[in-house]
Design a protein around this motif. Structure first.
Motif, short mmCIF file in Angstrom:
data_model
loop_
_atom_site.label_atom_id
_atom_site.label_comp_id
_atom_site.label_asym_id
_atom_site.label_seq_id
_atom_site.Cartn_x
_atom_site.Cartn_y
_atom_site.Cartn_z
N ARG A 59 0.84 -1.20 0.00
CA ARG A 59 0.00 0.00 0.00
C ARG A 59 0.88 1.25 0.00
NH1 ARG A 59 -2.30 -0.29 4.79
NH2 ARG A 59 -3.54 -2.01 4.09
N LEU A 60 1.85 1.30 0.89
CA LEU A 60 2.74 2.45 0.98
C LEU A 60 3.53 2.65 -0.32
CD1 LEU A 60 3.98 4.74 2.64
CD2 LEU A 60 5.64 3.07 3.50
N CYS A 61 4.08 1.58 -0.84
CA CYS A 61 4.86 1.67 -2.07
C CYS A 61 4.00 2.12 -3.24
CB CYS A 61 5.50 0.32 -2.37
SG CYS A 61 6.57 0.32 -3.84
N LEU A 62 2.81 1.56 -3.36
CA LEU A 62 1.93 1.94 -4.46
C LEU A 62 1.46 3.39 -4.33
CD1 LEU A 62 -0.16 -1.32 -4.88
CD2 LEU A 62 1.54 -0.40 -6.47
N GLU A 63 1.20 3.81 -3.10
CA GLU A 63 0.78 5.20 -2.88
C GLU A 63 1.88 6.17 -3.31
OE1 GLU A 63 -0.30 5.40 1.23
OE2 GLU A 63 -2.30 4.59 0.87
N THR A 64 3.12 5.84 -3.01
CA THR A 64 4.21 6.76 -3.33
C THR A 64 4.68 6.61 -4.78
OG1 THR A 64 5.86 5.23 -2.45
CG2 THR A 64 5.02 6.92 -0.96
#
Length: 68
Positions: A59-64
């Motif tokens: 989630r964090l990687c995709l958001e950034t």
């Protein structure tokens, strides 16, 4: 889209191998928790922890990487 899956693959490759393996077994291969635990010789609690970490990191990687 193809671009999303490229970013997704990059995010998966950034993860610890064990975390990515458990996530892939569960989400792509459709393994049940008991099957994952048996094959990898881990406890159900450890499996759920690894799945939680995988989802959080993705989630964090995709958001950034994807949304920004």
């Amino acid at each position: 889209s193809d671009q999303f899956w490229m970013v997704f693959e990059i995010c998966m490759n950034k993860m610890n191998e064990n975390i990515a393996q458990v996530f892939s077994m569960r989400e792509f291969l459709g393994f049940e928790t008991a099957e994952i635990c048996q094959q990898l010789e881990i406890s159900p609690n450890n499996c759920w922890t690894l799945l939680h970490r995988a989802r959080s990191r993705l989630r964090l990687c995709l958001e950034t990487s994807w949304l920004d």
